[in-house]
Design a protein around this motif. Structure first.
Motif, PDB file in Angstrom:
ATOM      1  N   PHE A 140       0.822  -1.206   0.000  1.00  0.00           N
ATOM      2  CA  PHE A 140       0.000   0.000   0.000  1.00  0.00           C
ATOM      3  C   PHE A 140       0.860   1.262   0.000  1.00  0.00           C
ATOM      4  O   PHE A 140       0.431   2.312  -0.493  1.00  0.00           O
ATOM      5  CB  PHE A 140      -0.930   0.008   1.220  1.00  0.00           C
ATOM      6  CG  PHE A 140      -2.162  -0.837   1.040  1.00  0.00           C
ATOM      7  CD1 PHE A 140      -3.109  -0.505   0.086  1.00  0.00           C
ATOM      8  CD2 PHE A 140      -2.361  -1.973   1.812  1.00  0.00           C
ATOM      9  CE1 PHE A 140      -4.241  -1.282  -0.099  1.00  0.00           C
ATOM     10  CE2 PHE A 140      -3.488  -2.752   1.644  1.00  0.00           C
ATOM     11  CZ  PHE A 140      -4.434  -2.412   0.680  1.00  0.00           C
ATOM     12  N   ALA A 141       2.062   1.153   0.553  1.00  0.00           N
ATOM     13  CA  ALA A 141       2.955   2.314   0.586  1.00  0.00           C
ATOM     14  C   ALA A 141       3.378   2.737  -0.814  1.00  0.00           C
ATOM     15  O   ALA A 141       3.823   3.868  -1.017  1.00  0.00           O
ATOM     16  CB  ALA A 141       4.191   2.000   1.431  1.00  0.00           C
ATOM     17  N   GLN A 142       3.239   1.828  -1.797  1.00  0.00           N
ATOM     18  CA  GLN A 142       3.640   2.143  -3.170  1.00  0.00           C
ATOM     19  C   GLN A 142       2.538   2.859  -3.954  1.00  0.00           C
ATOM     20  O   GLN A 142       2.772   3.319  -5.087  1.00  0.00           O
ATOM     21  CB  GLN A 142       4.014   0.847  -3.927  1.00  0.00           C
ATOM     22  CG  GLN A 142       4.894  -0.137  -3.163  1.00  0.00           C
ATOM     23  CD  GLN A 142       6.219   0.440  -2.755  1.00  0.00           C
ATOM     24  OE1 GLN A 142       6.851   1.140  -3.531  1.00  0.00           O
ATOM     25  NE2 GLN A 142       6.637   0.164  -1.526  1.00  0.00           N
ATOM     26  N   ILE A 143       1.329   2.909  -3.371  1.00  0.00           N
ATOM     27  CA  ILE A 143       0.205   3.514  -4.091  1.00  0.00           C
ATOM     28  C   ILE A 143       0.406   5.031  -4.225  1.00  0.00           C
ATOM     29  O   ILE A 143       0.722   5.716  -3.256  1.00  0.00           O
ATOM     30  CB  ILE A 143      -1.129   3.233  -3.360  1.00  0.00           C
ATOM     31  CG1 ILE A 143      -1.435   1.730  -3.385  1.00  0.00           C
ATOM     32  CG2 ILE A 143      -2.276   4.020  -3.999  1.00  0.00           C
ATOM     33  CD1 ILE A 143      -2.688   1.358  -2.622  1.00  0.00           C
ATOM     34  N   THR A 144       0.213   5.506  -5.412  1.00  0.00           N
ATOM     35  CA  THR A 144       0.267   6.949  -5.651  1.00  0.00           C
ATOM     36  C   THR A 144      -0.980   7.357  -6.429  1.00  0.00           C
ATOM     37  O   THR A 144      -1.476   6.600  -7.269  1.00  0.00           O
ATOM     38  CB  THR A 144       1.521   7.348  -6.460  1.00  0.00           C
ATOM     39  OG1 THR A 144       1.544   6.606  -7.690  1.00  0.00           O
ATOM     40  CG2 THR A 144       2.786   7.062  -5.661  1.00  0.00           C
ATOM     41  N   GLY A 145      -1.491   8.521  -6.125  1.00  0.00           N
ATOM     42  CA  GLY A 145      -2.688   8.993  -6.818  1.00  0.00           C
ATOM     43  C   GLY A 145      -3.932   8.308  -6.289  1.00  0.00           C
ATOM     44  O   GLY A 145      -3.949   7.731  -5.205  1.00  0.00           O
ATOM     45  N   GLY A 146      -4.997   8.341  -7.083  1.00  0.00           N
ATOM     46  CA  GLY A 146      -6.252   7.748  -6.643  1.00  0.00           C
ATOM     47  C   GLY A 146      -7.065   8.720  -5.812  1.00  0.00           C
ATOM     48  O   GLY A 146      -6.586   9.768  -5.378  1.00  0.00           O
ATOM     49  N   GLY A 147      -8.316   8.354  -5.567  1.00  0.00           N
ATOM     50  CA  GLY A 147      -9.215   9.249  -4.848  1.00  0.00           C
ATOM     51  C   GLY A 147      -9.113   9.154  -3.341  1.00  0.00           C
ATOM     52  O   GLY A 147      -9.738   9.965  -2.635  1.00  0.00           O
ATOM     53  N   ARG A 159      -3.649   6.533   1.302  1.00  0.00           N
ATOM     54  CA  ARG A 159      -3.173   5.150   1.405  1.00  0.00           C
ATOM     55  C   ARG A 159      -3.726   4.438   2.629  1.00  0.00           C
ATOM     56  O   ARG A 159      -4.041   3.251   2.573  1.00  0.00           O
ATOM     57  CB  ARG A 159      -1.641   5.141   1.407  1.00  0.00           C
ATOM     58  CG  ARG A 159      -1.028   5.457   0.051  1.00  0.00           C
ATOM     59  CD  ARG A 159       0.480   5.496   0.104  1.00  0.00           C
ATOM     60  NE  ARG A 159       0.960   6.631   0.895  1.00  0.00           N
ATOM     61  CZ  ARG A 159       2.258   6.890   1.106  1.00  0.00           C
ATOM     62  NH1 ARG A 159       3.178   6.087   0.607  1.00  0.00           N
ATOM     63  NH2 ARG A 159       2.617   7.933   1.811  1.00  0.00           N
ATOM     64  N   TRP A 160      -3.845   5.136   3.753  1.00  0.00           N
ATOM     65  CA  TRP A 160      -4.354   4.469   4.962  1.00  0.00           C
ATOM     66  C   TRP A 160      -5.818   4.051   4.813  1.00  0.00           C
ATOM     67  O   TRP A 160      -6.257   3.078   5.435  1.00  0.00           O
ATOM     68  CB  TRP A 160      -4.168   5.379   6.184  1.00  0.00           C
ATOM     69  CG  TRP A 160      -4.903   6.674   6.179  1.00  0.00           C
ATOM     70  CD1 TRP A 160      -4.451   7.878   5.734  1.00  0.00           C
ATOM     71  CD2 TRP A 160      -6.238   6.910   6.655  1.00  0.00           C
ATOM     72  NE1 TRP A 160      -5.408   8.859   5.900  1.00  0.00           N
ATOM     73  CE2 TRP A 160      -6.517   8.279   6.469  1.00  0.00           C
ATOM     74  CE3 TRP A 160      -7.226   6.106   7.217  1.00  0.00           C
ATOM     75  CZ2 TRP A 160      -7.739   8.862   6.822  1.00  0.00           C
ATOM     76  CZ3 TRP A 160      -8.450   6.676   7.576  1.00  0.00           C
ATOM     77  CH2 TRP A 160      -8.694   8.031   7.374  1.00  0.00           C
ATOM     78  N   GLN A 161      -6.577   4.757   3.969  1.00  0.00           N
ATOM     79  CA  GLN A 161      -7.980   4.384   3.755  1.00  0.00           C
ATOM     80  C   GLN A 161      -8.093   3.061   2.991  1.00  0.00           C
ATOM     81  O   GLN A 161      -8.976   2.238   3.269  1.00  0.00           O
ATOM     82  CB  GLN A 161      -8.694   5.507   3.004  1.00  0.00           C
ATOM     83  CG  GLN A 161      -8.843   6.773   3.833  1.00  0.00           C
ATOM     84  CD  GLN A 161      -9.406   7.932   3.039  1.00  0.00           C
ATOM     85  OE1 GLN A 161      -8.928   8.236   1.941  1.00  0.00           O
ATOM     86  NE2 GLN A 161     -10.423   8.603   3.576  1.00  0.00           N
ATOM     87  N   TYR A 162      -7.191   2.842   2.039  1.00  0.00           N
ATOM     88  CA  TYR A 162      -7.201   1.576   1.295  1.00  0.00           C
ATOM     89  C   TYR A 162      -6.943   0.389   2.231  1.00  0.00           C
ATOM     90  O   TYR A 162      -7.523  -0.691   2.060  1.00  0.00           O
ATOM     91  CB  TYR A 162      -6.138   1.602   0.196  1.00  0.00           C
ATOM     92  CG  TYR A 162      -6.455   2.502  -0.970  1.00  0.00           C
ATOM     93  CD1 TYR A 162      -7.511   2.217  -1.832  1.00  0.00           C
ATOM     94  CD2 TYR A 162      -5.688   3.639  -1.224  1.00  0.00           C
ATOM     95  CE1 TYR A 162      -7.788   3.039  -2.916  1.00  0.00           C
ATOM     96  CE2 TYR A 162      -5.963   4.474  -2.299  1.00  0.00           C
ATOM     97  CZ  TYR A 162      -7.023   4.172  -3.141  1.00  0.00           C
ATOM     98  OH  TYR A 162      -7.309   4.985  -4.211  1.00  0.00           O
ATOM     99  N   ILE A 163      -6.067   0.580   3.219  1.00  0.00           N
ATOM    100  CA  ILE A 163      -5.744  -0.506   4.148  1.00  0.00           C
ATOM    101  C   ILE A 163      -7.003  -0.969   4.878  1.00  0.00           C
ATOM    102  O   ILE A 163      -7.280  -2.170   4.994  1.00  0.00           O
ATOM    103  CB  ILE A 163      -4.679  -0.055   5.168  1.00  0.00           C
ATOM    104  CG1 ILE A 163      -3.381   0.329   4.467  1.00  0.00           C
ATOM    105  CG2 ILE A 163      -4.406  -1.157   6.187  1.00  0.00           C
ATOM    106  CD1 ILE A 163      -2.319   0.879   5.398  1.00  0.00           C
ATOM    107  N   TYR A 164      -7.791  -0.017   5.367  1.00  0.00           N
ATOM    108  CA  TYR A 164      -8.991  -0.377   6.127  1.00  0.00           C
ATOM    109  C   TYR A 164     -10.082  -0.970   5.246  1.00  0.00           C
ATOM    110  O   TYR A 164     -10.845  -1.846   5.677  1.00  0.00           O
ATOM    111  CB  TYR A 164      -9.514   0.840   6.887  1.00  0.00           C
ATOM    112  CG  TYR A 164      -8.723   1.111   8.149  1.00  0.00           C
ATOM    113  CD1 TYR A 164      -8.913   0.327   9.280  1.00  0.00           C
ATOM    114  CD2 TYR A 164      -7.766   2.122   8.202  1.00  0.00           C
ATOM    115  CE1 TYR A 164      -8.175   0.555  10.438  1.00  0.00           C
ATOM    116  CE2 TYR A 164      -7.028   2.354   9.354  1.00  0.00           C
ATOM    117  CZ  TYR A 164      -7.240   1.557  10.469  1.00  0.00           C
ATOM    118  OH  TYR A 164      -6.507   1.776  11.610  1.00  0.00           O
ATOM    119  N   LEU A 165     -10.172  -0.531   4.019  1.00  0.00           N
ATOM    120  CA  LEU A 165     -11.152  -1.119   3.101  1.00  0.00           C
ATOM    121  C   LEU A 165     -10.812  -2.578   2.807  1.00  0.00           C
ATOM    122  O   LEU A 165     -11.698  -3.443   2.747  1.00  0.00           O
ATOM    123  CB  LEU A 165     -11.209  -0.311   1.802  1.00  0.00           C
ATOM    124  CG  LEU A 165     -11.843   1.081   1.910  1.00  0.00           C
ATOM    125  CD1 LEU A 165     -11.704   1.829   0.592  1.00  0.00           C
ATOM    126  CD2 LEU A 165     -13.319   0.975   2.318  1.00  0.00           C
TER     127      LEU A 165
END
Length: 499
Positions: free
Chosen positions: A200-207, A210-216
């Protein structure tokens, strides 16, 4: 000739309806096959389930490195000293999860005893998944406080359920290994979680951040697990994945240990006995003391490691050796505890020593850029997992009577919550230049308390066994009759404590 079966009674164990009050002959081959089926059905699911519980809690430590602290204002300048960052909001966000668990443990334990285990688990775990995903919608630290409390309340069902399920399916000797199997997911998911968070630390951009993606992701995985929970039977008596002969053998083999299977009636007498039982309170002290490490070092691990001069990504990767040692020591002590009698408390004391050494090493070593010594100290604190696993085994293997077992399971995890609440409060951001002295000294004191309490528990259990042996002469017929009467460990003269 068929074995006479006792009349069903809500006051007695559900097993008595199947096997009666006298020994029922069974084929050892069938019993062994039943155990293998139970292992393959329960243990992988429980390992995943508790792993999700652990991951759900631990990701807060990584999420703060991904911008959650600034997004939700979890760290702010100290009003009195603007150059110092105040992280007390983050500490409270961690601790409130465990206040929620404290509120939920006893109601959830009652629900598990009174109602169908699969339905209770399925409904509550699906609700947990939804609350977890809602973390991504939180926009303030006040909202995070509320979300963390609700999450803890709901998640409290998992550890108590797993502990009581194991005691209802396995013998005293087998419980050490099986409890360690599902609890070892703390180590497994430290590694898996570290890998996922690194990704997840590699994610760039998006709506989203990064911490929100972890919980989803965590919530989605939990929802799938919740759907599977509906298939969990309440006991081996109703285990749909076993044939009738296998169910009979699975229940009958538990007769000798006198620990019982399951009773749905709440008994005030057993609750009173549990409240006055010194063994349970010694286990409580041990658990509360031992789990301060998790609340502090595991929850804040990446943040602490980053102060040694390592980057965000490197700090996450240092969770791997901690998780690996945690996993190996939990499994090793669980295997040894099931293979050799009465070595659980000695192993527990031995596993406390690396934690004490690790805390001292972190505290007293030099925190220079990319310092190796504090990272080594941080890694060897991973033996705390074995300490906690052994405490769970000792607590649950040494009680009988379903109400008393449910109370004990909840009490162990009340202590778990107390340790997790205390741990984060020992981290004072203003003492960082002095290497957080309150934290490391506090943890060392807690593990000294754990050792002293373990020695006291050994003396109590040894004395209780000797007393029972002096008073009770073996009567095979009476022993068989008492096995499924839902008697407590103190009421049953044939119950023996394991050490």
């Amino acid at each position: 000739m068929a074995t006479p079966v006792a009349e069903p009674s809500a006051e007695k164990d559900v097993a008595i309806e199947m096997v009666g009050e006298q020994v029922c002959p069974t084929d050892p081959t069938v019993a062994a096959k039943a155990v293998r089926k139970i292992d393959w059905f329960l243990i992988p699911a429980m390992t995943v389930g508790y792993g999700l519980v652990y991951y759900d809690k631990a990701i807060l430590g990584s999420a703060v490195l991904f911008g959650m602290t600034s997004d939700l204002k979890l760290s702010v300048p100290d009003p009195q000293r603007p150059s110092v960052v105040d992280t007390s909001r983050l500490s409270w966000a961690t601790s409130l999860f465990y206040f929620g668990m404290l509120a939920g443990l006893y109601p959830m334990s009652f629900a598990l005893q009174r109602f169908d285990v699969g339905k209770v688990l399925g409904i509550i775990v699906c609700l947990w998944a939804l609350i977890c995903m809602l973390t991504a919608a939180v926009t303030s630290y006040e909202g995070l406080y509320a979300q963390r409390f609700c999450l803890g309340f709901i998640e409290s069902v998992i550890p108590t359920a797993f502990m009581t399920i194991i005691t209802g399916y396995y013998t005293q000797q087998e419980q050490s290994l099986r409890q360690s199997w599902w609890f070892s997911s703390t180590g497994i998911w430290t590694i898996i979680g570290g890998g996922l968070n690194y990704g997840f630390a590699q994610i760039t951009g998006g709506g989203l951040h990064r911490w929100q993606y972890i919980y989803l992701l965590a919530g989605s995985l939990t929802f799938l697990f919740g759907l599977c929970c509906f298939a969990v039977p309440s006991s081996p008596v109703s285990a749909w994945f076993l044939s009738r002969d296998e169910r009979l053998a699975a229940v009958e083999r538990l007769r000798f240990g006198q620990t019982g299977v399951r009773c749905t009636q709440f008994k005030r007498s057993q609750l009173k006995e549990a409240l006055l039982d010194v063994k349970i309170w010694l286990v409580f002290i041990m658990m509360a003391s031992a789990y301060t490490v998790n609340g502090a070092v595991s929850g804040f691990g990446p943040l602490i490691v980053s102060t040694f001069g390592w980057s965000t990504l490197e700090s996450i990767l240092f969770q791997f050796p901690l998780g690996g040692l945690c996993l190996m020591t939990i499994l090793l002590t669980g295997w040894l505890g099931s293979r050799y009698p009465n070595i659980r408390i000695p192993m527990l004391i031995v596993c406390c020593l690396p934690v004490i050494a690790g805390c001292a090493l972190i505290w007293r070593s030099e925190w220079s850029h990319h310092a190796a010594a504090p990272v080594i100290g941080y890694s060897i604190t991973g033996t705390f997992g074995a300490v906690v696993s052994l405490i769970i085994t000792l607590g649950m293997s040494n009680v009988a009577g379903h109400t008393k077992k449910s109370f004990t399971a909840a009490t162990i995890f009340v202590a778990y919550c107390v340790g997790n609440i205390i741990g984060p409060q020992l981290i004072k951001s203003q003492t960082k230049p002095a290497h957080y002295p309150e934290l490391w000294l506090g943890l060392i004191i807690c593990y000294c308390i754990t050792i002293v309490s373990a020695i006291a528990l050994y003396a109590v259990l040894l004395r209780a066994n000797r007393s029972k042996e002096m008073k009770c002469e073996e009567d095979t017929s009476e022993r068989a009759k008492l096995a499924f009467q839902d008697l407590t460990d103190k009421e049953n003269p044939y119950f023996r404590y394991v050490m």
